[in-house]
Motif scaffolding. Structure first.
Motif, PDB file in Angstrom:
ATOM      1  N   ASP A 160       6.451  -4.695   0.711  1.00  0.00           N
ATOM      2  CA  ASP A 160       5.657  -3.697   0.386  1.00  0.00           C
ATOM      3  C   ASP A 160       5.171  -3.755  -1.260  1.00  0.00           C
ATOM      4  N   GLU A 161       4.951  -4.978  -1.728  1.00  0.00           N
ATOM      5  CA  GLU A 161       4.478  -5.034  -3.026  1.00  0.00           C
ATOM      6  C   GLU A 161       3.217  -4.710  -3.257  1.00  0.00           C
ATOM      7  N   GLY A 162       2.410  -4.624  -2.240  1.00  0.00           N
ATOM      8  CA  GLY A 162       0.981  -4.628  -2.293  1.00  0.00           C
ATOM      9  C   GLY A 162       0.371  -5.603  -1.944  1.00  0.00           C
ATOM     10  N   LYS A 163       0.637  -6.365  -1.276  1.00  0.00           N
ATOM     11  CA  LYS A 163       0.108  -7.918  -0.928  1.00  0.00           C
ATOM     12  C   LYS A 163      -1.104  -7.721  -0.046  1.00  0.00           C
ATOM     13  N   GLY A 164      -1.323  -6.418   0.679  1.00  0.00           N
ATOM     14  CA  GLY A 164      -2.395  -6.464   1.544  1.00  0.00           C
ATOM     15  C   GLY A 164      -3.561  -6.435   0.561  1.00  0.00           C
ATOM     16  N   LYS A 165      -3.771  -5.559  -0.281  1.00  0.00           N
ATOM     17  CA  LYS A 165      -4.785  -5.316  -1.228  1.00  0.00           C
ATOM     18  C   LYS A 165      -5.213  -6.696  -1.653  1.00  0.00           C
ATOM     19  N   ILE A 166      -4.190  -7.423  -2.296  1.00  0.00           N
ATOM     20  CA  ILE A 166      -4.624  -8.773  -3.061  1.00  0.00           C
ATOM     21  C   ILE A 166      -5.195  -9.833  -2.034  1.00  0.00           C
ATOM     22  N   LEU A 170      -3.655  -8.070 -12.633  1.00  0.00           N
ATOM     23  CA  LEU A 170      -2.857  -6.668 -12.682  1.00  0.00           C
ATOM     24  C   LEU A 170      -3.674  -5.773 -11.812  1.00  0.00           C
ATOM     25  N   SER A 171      -3.066  -5.038 -10.964  1.00  0.00           N
ATOM     26  CA  SER A 171      -3.718  -4.199 -10.279  1.00  0.00           C
ATOM     27  C   SER A 171      -3.511  -2.681 -10.516  1.00  0.00           C
ATOM     28  N   ASN A 172      -4.659  -1.895 -10.647  1.00  0.00           N
ATOM     29  CA  ASN A 172      -4.463  -0.574 -11.206  1.00  0.00           C
ATOM     30  C   ASN A 172      -5.139   0.287 -10.593  1.00  0.00           C
ATOM     31  N   GLY A 173      -4.945   0.304  -9.033  1.00  0.00           N
ATOM     32  CA  GLY A 173      -5.373   1.149  -8.432  1.00  0.00           C
ATOM     33  C   GLY A 173      -5.324   0.558  -6.692  1.00  0.00           C
ATOM     34  N   PRO A 174      -5.618   1.388  -5.630  1.00  0.00           N
ATOM     35  CA  PRO A 174      -5.287   0.550  -4.303  1.00  0.00           C
ATOM     36  C   PRO A 174      -6.848  -0.046  -3.950  1.00  0.00           C
ATOM     37  N   LYS A 175      -7.903   0.345  -4.580  1.00  0.00           N
ATOM     38  CA  LYS A 175      -9.157  -0.214  -4.067  1.00  0.00           C
ATOM     39  C   LYS A 175      -9.288  -1.614  -4.704  1.00  0.00           C
ATOM     40  N   GLY A 208       6.598   3.982   4.057  1.00  0.00           N
ATOM     41  CA  GLY A 208       6.295   2.684   4.851  1.00  0.00           C
ATOM     42  C   GLY A 208       5.318   2.923   5.684  1.00  0.00           C
ATOM     43  N   ALA A 209       4.400   1.830   5.498  1.00  0.00           N
ATOM     44  CA  ALA A 209       3.188   1.618   6.447  1.00  0.00           C
ATOM     45  C   ALA A 209       3.410   1.238   7.941  1.00  0.00           C
ATOM     46  N   LYS A 210       4.610   0.950   8.290  1.00  0.00           N
ATOM     47  CA  LYS A 210       4.877   0.747   9.537  1.00  0.00           C
ATOM     48  C   LYS A 210       5.517   2.127  10.098  1.00  0.00           C
ATOM     49  N   MET A 262       0.862  -8.248 -10.650  1.00  0.00           N
ATOM     50  CA  MET A 262       1.530  -6.981 -10.512  1.00  0.00           C
ATOM     51  C   MET A 262       0.613  -5.881 -10.113  1.00  0.00           C
ATOM     52  N   THR A 263       1.073  -5.159  -8.955  1.00  0.00           N
ATOM     53  CA  THR A 263       0.519  -4.183  -8.747  1.00  0.00           C
ATOM     54  C   THR A 263       0.856  -2.539  -9.192  1.00  0.00           C
ATOM     55  N   ASN A 264       0.247  -1.677  -8.551  1.00  0.00           N
ATOM     56  CA  ASN A 264       0.514  -0.267  -9.014  1.00  0.00           C
ATOM     57  C   ASN A 264       0.954   0.110 -10.501  1.00  0.00           C
ATOM     58  N   LEU A 265       0.466  -0.818 -11.632  1.00  0.00           N
ATOM     59  CA  LEU A 265       0.549  -0.359 -12.743  1.00  0.00           C
ATOM     60  C   LEU A 265       0.146   1.007 -13.253  1.00  0.00           C
ATOM     61  N   ASP A 266      -0.806   1.300 -12.629  1.00  0.00           N
ATOM     62  CA  ASP A 266      -1.510   2.625 -12.874  1.00  0.00           C
ATOM     63  C   ASP A 266      -0.351   3.815 -12.526  1.00  0.00           C
ATOM     64  N   VAL A 267       0.447   3.673 -11.515  1.00  0.00           N
ATOM     65  CA  VAL A 267       1.389   4.879 -11.155  1.00  0.00           C
ATOM     66  C   VAL A 267       2.192   5.062 -12.347  1.00  0.00           C
ATOM     67  N   HIS A 269       0.316  -4.022   6.142  1.00  0.00           N
ATOM     68  CA  HIS A 269      -0.515  -4.260   5.022  1.00  0.00           C
ATOM     69  C   HIS A 269      -1.399  -3.110   4.948  1.00  0.00           C
ATOM     70  N   THR A 270      -1.321  -2.590   4.064  1.00  0.00           N
ATOM     71  CA  THR A 270      -2.474  -1.768   3.724  1.00  0.00           C
ATOM     72  C   THR A 270      -3.505  -2.178   3.143  1.00  0.00           C
ATOM     73  N   ILE A 271      -5.086  -2.054   3.919  1.00  0.00           N
ATOM     74  CA  ILE A 271      -6.243  -2.408   3.230  1.00  0.00           C
ATOM     75  C   ILE A 271      -7.110  -1.410   3.137  1.00  0.00           C
ATOM     76  N   ILE A 272      -8.133  -1.035   1.881  1.00  0.00           N
ATOM     77  CA  ILE A 272      -8.753  -0.258   1.793  1.00  0.00           C
ATOM     78  C   ILE A 272     -10.115  -1.060   1.474  1.00  0.00           C
ATOM     79  N   ASN A 273     -11.001  -0.861   2.334  1.00  0.00           N
ATOM     80  CA  ASN A 273     -12.437  -1.316   2.350  1.00  0.00           C
ATOM     81  C   ASN A 273     -13.537  -0.609   2.774  1.00  0.00           C
TER      82      ASN A 273
HETATM   83  P1  GDP Z   1       2.310  -4.841   1.403  1.00  0.00           P
HETATM   84  O1  GDP Z   1       2.899  -5.020   2.662  1.00  0.00           O
HETATM   85  O2  GDP Z   1       2.813  -5.702   0.335  1.00  0.00           O
HETATM   86  O3  GDP Z   1       0.828  -5.338   1.536  1.00  0.00           O
HETATM   87  O4  GDP Z   1       2.231  -3.485   0.589  1.00  0.00           O
HETATM   88  P2  GDP Z   1       1.524  -2.194   1.153  1.00  0.00           P
HETATM   89  O5  GDP Z   1      -0.110  -2.792   1.063  1.00  0.00           O
HETATM   90  O6  GDP Z   1       2.089  -1.698   2.748  1.00  0.00           O
HETATM   91  O7  GDP Z   1       1.904  -1.371   0.334  1.00  0.00           O
HETATM   92  C1  GDP Z   1       1.425  -0.961  -1.090  1.00  0.00           C
HETATM   93  C2  GDP Z   1       0.941   0.554  -1.335  1.00  0.00           C
HETATM   94  O8  GDP Z   1       0.153   0.368  -2.492  1.00  0.00           O
HETATM   95  C3  GDP Z   1      -0.263   0.678  -0.348  1.00  0.00           C
HETATM   96  O9  GDP Z   1      -0.371   2.183   0.006  1.00  0.00           O
HETATM   97  C4  GDP Z   1      -1.563   0.149  -1.132  1.00  0.00           C
HETATM   98  O10 GDP Z   1      -2.632   0.889  -0.856  1.00  0.00           O
HETATM   99  C5  GDP Z   1      -1.087   0.797  -2.388  1.00  0.00           C
HETATM  100  N1  GDP Z   1      -1.454  -0.024  -3.531  1.00  0.00           N
HETATM  101  C6  GDP Z   1      -1.719  -1.391  -3.827  1.00  0.00           C
HETATM  102  N2  GDP Z   1      -2.187  -1.830  -4.993  1.00  0.00           N
HETATM  103  C7  GDP Z   1      -1.932  -0.735  -5.741  1.00  0.00           C
HETATM  104  C8  GDP Z   1      -2.214  -0.235  -6.856  1.00  0.00           C
HETATM  105  O11 GDP Z   1      -2.537  -1.285  -7.968  1.00  0.00           O
HETATM  106  N3  GDP Z   1      -2.151   0.995  -7.291  1.00  0.00           N
HETATM  107  C9  GDP Z   1      -1.820   1.875  -6.750  1.00  0.00           C
HETATM  108  N4  GDP Z   1      -1.841   3.208  -6.976  1.00  0.00           N
HETATM  109  N5  GDP Z   1      -1.643   1.514  -5.234  1.00  0.00           N
HETATM  110  C10 GDP Z   1      -1.758   0.381  -4.772  1.00  0.00           C
END
Ligand code: GDP
Length: 427
Positions: free
Chosen positions: A12-18, A412-417, A299-301, A330-335, A40-44
């Motif tokens: 759950d490190e944010g691999k999905g977005k990357i 560095l990821s600073n948002g989910p998009k 959790g996404a699942k 590094m993800t979620n730095l914005d948080v 994995h959470t993906i927003i597109n």
């Molecule tokens: P994965 O299993 O490693 O792919 O992790 P997930 O995608 O399930 O969990 C990461 C969560 O962080 C999801 O809700 C993403 O939309 C969100 N996310 C990913 N990168 C960022 C980021 O840089 N900032 C914020 N605020 N949310 C993020």
């Protein structure tokens, strides 16, 4: 060119977005381990999707998505995931499924639930997707490969053999209904027929693709600390989430790997049981949990609240090392923009001694975090794309961690998009 994206920590490190971002510049995206037990959470442009079994290239029409032989293939979960995408307007993903992949059966899910029930309070926090019983059967050699499932008689023989063992356990240990080999044969033969057009020889295909210079991306599920050998056993998963295993679980030459990108979060989060040294509790935890990720740390699942804590440089340094990471994201730095002060764990104290190397589980249970406290930046940094535009204290945090984990933080990821990303050196 082969690149791997893997988790440095507990998943759950944010691999999905990357992965989704890098998939855009890839020809092939591969899942090489695990099953439908994580997400994995993906927003597109099509919306927000939680992918469980499909590779993250699923929403890119130019990408061939591969399910390697190392994956626990839950055919029903796969078909329903494809339907979720197409129902929402995404073109059907191009998919190649390994004929050597083994199939996760409904009884694996049942055994997972029965075992958690048997363990009661001592359970490991399984997602109850059948993963441990599946891999158990694989290594016990009573699993069924996709190629075997496409021949009804072979399938029946394999199931008859498995049922002998399974039914003995169902009868005497779990006291649950027995397996019906005929019904299972009919069900799984029909399912295998549905995926048959997508089934092929993955290793041959990938070796040719490497020779042709195709851009290949492997995506790991979960993270280093869930590895059965190198993780926090027994709070681990049942297949290896390491880039090194990518060669095996996909069918690629080790020598073709050029880049291993480990993903970590700007703080720690973890789903399920097990030691978690920097864990926060109470209001402090609740605040971070609510602000984390895209819609809170759940959790996404499973939707379970994730455990959260300060950044753990001991665990992440180890995570990057074991992955053989060339880069770290590094993800979620914005948080973290709401905090006055931010702690980073740089060592553990175990039996009165300070250690910097990540220990084995019995010692980890005794570990206390040694923190360095850094000032917060108290600013919304979401969506900034230039590293130089980040507040100085935020850059300090990033550079402090980069030094601690001994791996270059190149993104560095600073948002989910997708566009909410900062590229640094070498990225
Ligand atoms: P994965 O299993 O490693 O792919 O992790 P997930 O995608 O399930 O969990 C990461 C969560 O962080 C999801 O809700 C993403 O939309 C969100 N996310 C990913 N990168 C960022 C980021 O840089 N900032 C914020 N605020 N949310 C993020």
């Amino acid at each position: 060119m082969v690149r791997a994206i893997v988790g440095a920590n507990w998943g759950d490190e944010g691999k999905g977005k990357i992965t989704d971002m890098l998939a855009e510049n890839s020809d092939i995206v591969i899942r090489f381990q695990g099953g439908a037990n994580a997400g994995h959470t993906i927003i597109n442009n099509y919306g927000k999707f939680a992918l469980h079994l499909l590779p993250s290239g699923a929403c890119h029409s130019h990408v061939l998505n591969v399910i390697g032989p190392g994956v626990a293939l839950d055919i029903e979960a796969l078909l329903s995931e494809i339907k979720t995408l197409t129902d929402r307007g995404v073109p059907a993903p191009k998919l190649l499924i390994s004929d050597r992949a083994q199939v996760l059966m409904e009884y694996h899910v049942a055994f997972d639930c029965y075992e958690e029930e048997r363990l009661g309070k001592a359970s490991f926090g399984s997602t109850k997707s059948g993963i441990a019983p599946f891999y158990g059967d694989k290594y016990m050699k009573i699993g069924v490969q996709v190629c075997q499932m496409l021949d009804k008689e072979i399938l029946r023989q394999r199931l008859t053999n498995a049922a002998k063992l399974k039914n003995a356990m169902l009868e005497s240990l779990y006291h649950k209904p027995l397996l019906d080999v005929d019904a299972l044969t009919e069900k799984y033969y029909a399912l295998a027929k549905q995926i048959e057009p997508m089934v092929g020889d993955v290793a041959q295909y990938l070796h040719k693709a490497v020779k042709e210079g195709k851009r290949i991306l492997l995506e790991g599920q979960l993270g280093t600390l869930r590895d059965p050998d190198h993780g926090i056993f027994p709070f681990t998963t049942s297949s290896s989430p390491l880039a090194g295993f990518g060669a095996v679980g996909a069918g690629l030459p080790v020598t073709a790997f050029e880049q291993v990108i480990a993903v970590t979060k700007a703080y720690s989060s973890c789903v399920g049981a097990g030691p978690f040294t920097t864990e926060l509790f109470g209001d402090e935890a609740e605040e971070l949990r609510k602000r984390g990720g895209d819609a809170g740390e759940y959790g996404a699942k499973t939707g379970r609240p994730r455990r959260v804590g300060w950044f753990d440089a001991v665990a992440t340094r180890y995570g990057c090392m074991v992955q053989g990471a060339t880069d770290c994201v590094m993800t979620n730095l914005d948080v973290l923009g709401y905090l006055d002060e931010i702690k980073v764990c740089v060592a553990y104290e175990i039996d009165g001694k300070e250690v910097r190397d990540f220990p084995v589980t019995p010692l980890l249970d005794k570990a206390k975090p040694v923190y360095v406290t850094l000032p917060g930046w108290k600013q919304d940094i979401r969506g900034l794309t230039n590293y130089a535009d980040l507040p100085e204290k935020c850059r300090q945090y990033v550079e402090f961690i980069e030094k601690e984990i001994e791996c270059p933080l190149t993104m560095l990821s600073n948002g989910p998009k997708r566009e909410e990303i900062i590229y640094r050196k070498n990225a």
